[in-house]
Design an enzyme around this catalytic site. Structure first.
Site, PDB file in Angstrom:
ATOM      1  N   LEU A 174      -9.220   5.947  -6.862  1.00 46.34           N
ATOM      2  CA  LEU A 174      -8.049   6.322  -6.069  1.00 46.34           C
ATOM      3  C   LEU A 174      -7.040   5.186  -5.956  1.00 46.34           C
ATOM      4  CD1 LEU A 174      -6.843   8.611  -4.419  1.00 46.34           C
ATOM      5  CD2 LEU A 174      -8.065   7.748  -2.438  1.00 46.34           C
ATOM      6  N   GLN A 223      -5.173   4.940  -9.079  1.00 45.10           N
ATOM      7  CA  GLN A 223      -4.273   6.066  -9.347  1.00 45.10           C
ATOM      8  C   GLN A 223      -2.968   5.923  -8.576  1.00 45.10           C
ATOM      9  OE1 GLN A 223      -5.984   9.949  -8.583  1.00 45.10           O
ATOM     10  NE2 GLN A 223      -7.959   9.051  -9.009  1.00 45.10           N
ATOM     11  N   CYS A 224      -3.117   5.592  -7.293  1.00 45.46           N
ATOM     12  CA  CYS A 224      -1.929   5.377  -6.488  1.00 45.46           C
ATOM     13  C   CYS A 224      -1.498   3.949  -6.771  1.00 45.46           C
ATOM     14  CB  CYS A 224      -2.234   5.459  -4.999  1.00 45.46           C
ATOM     15  SG  CYS A 224      -3.035   6.964  -4.530  1.00 45.46           S
ATOM     16  N   THR A 225      -0.213   3.744  -7.001  1.00 41.41           N
ATOM     17  CA  THR A 225       0.248   2.375  -7.108  1.00 41.41           C
ATOM     18  C   THR A 225       0.163   1.765  -5.717  1.00 41.41           C
ATOM     19  OG1 THR A 225       1.856   3.347  -8.596  1.00 41.41           O
ATOM     20  CG2 THR A 225       2.045   0.997  -8.168  1.00 41.41           C
ATOM     21  N   VAL A 226      -0.800   0.883  -5.530  1.00 41.84           N
ATOM     22  CA  VAL A 226      -0.924   0.255  -4.211  1.00 41.84           C
ATOM     23  C   VAL A 226      -0.016  -0.960  -4.188  1.00 41.84           C
ATOM     24  CG1 VAL A 226      -2.479  -0.782  -2.560  1.00 41.84           C
ATOM     25  CG2 VAL A 226      -3.282   1.068  -4.023  1.00 41.84           C
TER      26      VAL A 226
END
Lengths: 581, 581
Positions: A540, A543-546
């Site tokens: 996760l 997947q999300c650009t943190v």
């Protein structure tokens, strides 16, 4: 013996005047508050009970002093003083300004040029402070006139011309004047009960030679007043002019000419006939006599007026002007040379309408860019609006497509923007294309290619590496400027891709030693791994650009600044075409 | 002789399970995909025609394995395997996982601990991939059971207990069981037609000693099934357990106990009575026999299921979770120690809701701040929305007060935020206060003071120097953190004001040599000119802050990062209180 009194001008603004003033203030005058030559005009065809209007409109800034070729409009030259602050307006030295303006008028009077060109019978002075943030305009008109003679004595009461002349005579006067649209002139009564036009100078000379022939001369002045006994300002100034130049004349006949055309019928019987007994004022010589002329305000006191256009203007037009305001102000002092026009004309294609896409679009709009197209294939989810600055909670409830929602949001912020959103998946290397989707992918490639062709600048703002590949290649083929922006947690990268040169391009000599735009690399130039499917097998947080929440704002602002900077360079993209129209 | 067949469990999720799973994934497990112990439960009180439900809810993560003290809920231990990617989920080795889980079950069977604690009759394995961006959960349950014996042979057909026992007997059984809420137990028929409870271990021992007394023993197992002939999984596992442990017994009496309470009335007659002829399977020894148990999906095939909660969840709650998502992901890998909780609790006061105020508020919200108050005295004009990122064209048409509009906009982006706007003019040095406005100004000072007192952090974001003066002074008096941000054309400044120390504060020794927060200066510290009215006599470009459009975004993002950084330091504001609750 009664004394003649006059109706002063009432100033009347066409809204176009304020628009043009606003434009000129922002784009031309800027901080320049020196005197500007403008003109206004009056008409002699007003309906009864109307004040003696003095008009200014958008044409009044025209240097050639041309009014649209409407009949019965008489232009008046004047001075526009546009001050920069409300304090300057309030403490303005109105006496000194009026004196200066009056002396221009007086010099023309005494040197005889007004006799030759009766357009010089009037002048005006217009003091303005334009609060362009609020669209409130403070203004004060002066229509200078002289306090000499102290009174104009009438030999007989003022009367309509019909009481002095027969219908035939009036017809003859009217016919004679038809071909002579001067502000003022003189008629000489001929033997065959017709009239001949002579100019003021000639009339004055004749009368000074033969004062006893005064009854044969009728001075004509086009009169803005509609009052049945009081003529307007041009009449007053004409009389002062004549009193100054006429010597031993004992009788002065004047027609204050007023004419209306209604249903193709001419009406002139409300014109006034004056008979005066002039007393020469030539003794005052060149010295400018005391003058008056500041217009009274709505409360009939000496004071300025103001007009608030913010409520009456078309809001979309207001926004249009207002948005340009901050940008144009840059050119006043801080960056006079900055080229904002090319930004306004530029077509920007944003690939990705997420955190970066939203912020880049906002920055472009703030820089005055008017054409923004979004491409995105995803929909707004609940986590988006707090970071993707064009979306709201409602958008996420409706799970709207991002590209369309972003375009709509831009228009809601500023209706003057042209924005479209395309719900399009950018074909990506490493992502399998099944038999059934081949046609769709081909269509997508074509649409993407068309979009890139139609735009001047591409921003790569997607969240994967491989989605940037095809636009990078097409951008290079189409010789478009490609700006690539990507954010991480600790860092961000902004890359200006090189724009391949056309063979025919030769750099100007002085740039020979510079790094040429066509020699720059692209996002993929230093890669040792070919772009592939980076979405597979990612947790996760992968997947999300943190990112740190503020990084996108910084990177977006700087990406757009890079574009603005490139557009300031004389070579722009260095040898590649950029469509600016 | 007929063979007994069983009804498998049907998994049933309470939404609370997914919420708690989501929370734990984000905050606790993060990238950890190792096995987690959880539990689920079944009931024996379902209505007819209901499947044999196996439930998991939010309590199932509780380490103490406590279900709320509802009657008739029987807990089952299990293993949660929460994988990180959809690929991992799809390629998961289900055979190996089931084997491991079965061996746990089998070991308890053969070592006798299940006989002592019949809660161990069942286990489950739960494989999940949670797509937390979309709120789609892929899951697959296994309820292991053994393929030995190959069949359970019935001595007589399955029948309701009423056909085997008289009402009195049933009443006696029921009364006996009332005090014994075990998953399974044994009843021994006493002389006085009553029953005594004995545990499984004792029953097995007794029967192995005296196989011929088998008819005196009735095994009881709480049964989730509602089928009139097929009992559920716990019955199947109990039989396997007994077949393994019982030696020469020829008869096995089992009641599949089902009880409903409706209107305080107990109904148990739908319980089943089984009579079997067991064949010992003890010969297979310790070796784990083949097992089965993966749940079928909706199409009755072996395969995973998925649940999409995005459509059924309360959108406001969804947004709440989603907004935390990006922030919590920071802690998974990139910044595990980052303290986001104190940001969430912090109350921020933004003085100024213009270009800076809007962007600072957006950044705060993106960082998870939940309390933002705006102060501004102006209204939205047409030039604002393109730069002031919380406003729209419509706001400018309505000329809305900025503070209120900004607060409303924040709530429209994220309903979970607490935001208020105050239309307040900050009293400023150098601005004259007339006799008539003294009371109003006093009120404004008091309101400002109250607001500062109620907040933890002040942002100075107004467009004049003097409006920052009073909040600077009050902020120092109240020992609040003050962050000052101002933008120009070429530059911007961000200042963290010093927070005066209380006399009682002594810095911890290790920070003795650091620059102390109370030694820092403020925006006015280096000024050589006292703040005065800077709005007088200013031209348009001096009235509007003429900046490069992107600067506010950069400065706002960095100001908020400064705040976030300060909150990470062990001393925070250095010795001053910060209210975090």
């Amino acid at each position: 013996m009664t004394t003649l009194k006059f109706v002063p001008y009432s100033s009347a603004f066409d809204t176009g005047f304020w628009h043009e003033l606003t434009r000129r203030k922002l784009e031309v005058y800027r901080l320049d508050s020196s005197n500007q030559s403008i003109f206004g005009y009056y008409a002699n065809d007003a309906n009864d009970n109307m004040p003696a209007l003095f008009n200014v409109d958008h044409q009044c800034f025209d240097e050639n002093n041309k009014i649209s070729n409407q009949q019965q409009l008489y232009s008046v030259n004047g001075t526009l003083k546009l001050v920069n602050t409300i304090e300057e307006f309030k403490t303005f030295d109105i006496d000194s300004a009026l004196k200066t303006e009056s002396s221009l008028l007086w010099n023309d009077f005494v040197q005889g040029s007004t006799l030759e060109n009766p357009q010089k019978l009037n002048r005006f002075y217009l003091l303005i402070f334009a609060d362009l943030k609020k669209y409130i305009y403070h203004y004060w008109f002066a229509f200078p006139t002289f306090l000499v003679p102290t009174a104009f004595n009438l030999s007989s009461p003022v009367k309509p011309i019909g009481e002095q002349f027969s219908s035939d005579e009036i017809g003859a006067i009217s016919k004679t004047l038809e071909a002579n649209k001067l502000h003022a002139c003189c008629l000489h009564r001929e033997q065959n009960s017709s009239f001949a036009v002579i100019n003021l100078k000639q009339a004055v000379e004749n009368l000074n030679e033969k004062p006893q022939s005064a009854s044969e001369y009728i001075f004509i002045v086009n009169d803005p007043s509609t009052d049945p006994v009081h003529p307007g300002w041009p009449v007053r100034n004409l009389l002062t002019l004549l009193y100054y130049h006429l010597r031993a004349v004992e009788q002065l006949n004047v027609i204050c000419w007023r004419e209306r055309f209604r249903d193709d019928q001419q009406y002139v019987n409300h014109s006034l006939y004056l008979q005066l007994k002039p007393e020469s004022i030539s003794n005052i010589g060149d010295a400018v006599p005391p003058s008056a002329g500041w217009e009274k305000n709505e409360r009939q006191r000496l004071g300025s007026r103001q007009v608030n256009l913010s409520t009456s203007m078309n809001p979309i037009h207001l926004a249009e002007t207002a948005v340009g305001l901050n940008l144009k102000l840059m050119k006043w002092r801080l960056a006079p040379e900055i080229d904002l026009e090319s930004l306004e004309k530029m077509h920007c294609l944003l690939l990705g309408a997420g955190t970066l896409g939203c912020n880049v679009a906002r920055c472009l709009m703030a820089w005055g860019v008017k054409h923004v197209t979004f491409v995105d294939n995803s929909r707004i989810s609940y986590s988006n609006p707090v970071r993707q600055t064009l979306f709201t909670f409602q958008d996420s409830c409706e799970n709207r497509p991002k590209a369309q929602a972003a375009a709509d949001a831009l228009k809601a912020i500023y209706p003057g923007i042209k924005s479209i959103g395309y719900d399009l998946t950018i074909p990506m290397p490493g992502h399998a294309v099944g038999e059934s989707t081949i046609e769709k992918v081909k269509e997508d490639v074509n649409l993407l290619h068309d979009l890139i062709r139609q735009h001047d600048v591409l921003f790569l703002l997607t969240d994967s590496r491989e989605s940037r590949w095809l636009p990078t290649v097409i951008g290079a083929v189409e010789q478009k400027l490609v700006l690539c922006c990507a954010v991480g947690f600790d860092s961000y990268v902004i890359i200006r891709h090189g724009v391949p040169a056309k063979e025919s391009d030769t750099p100007p000599t002085r740039y020979k030693n510079f790094l040429r735009g066509d020699k720059l690399g692209c996002y993929f130039c230093n890669d040792i791994v070919a772009p592939g499917d980076s979405s597979i097998d990612r947790t996760l947080d992968q997947q999300c650009t943190v990112t740190r929440p503020g990084i996108s704002m910084m990177a977006s602002a700087l990406s757009v600044e890079l574009l603005v900077s490139i557009m300031q360079h004389p070579l722009r993209l260095a040898y590649s075409e950029i469509k600016t129209s």
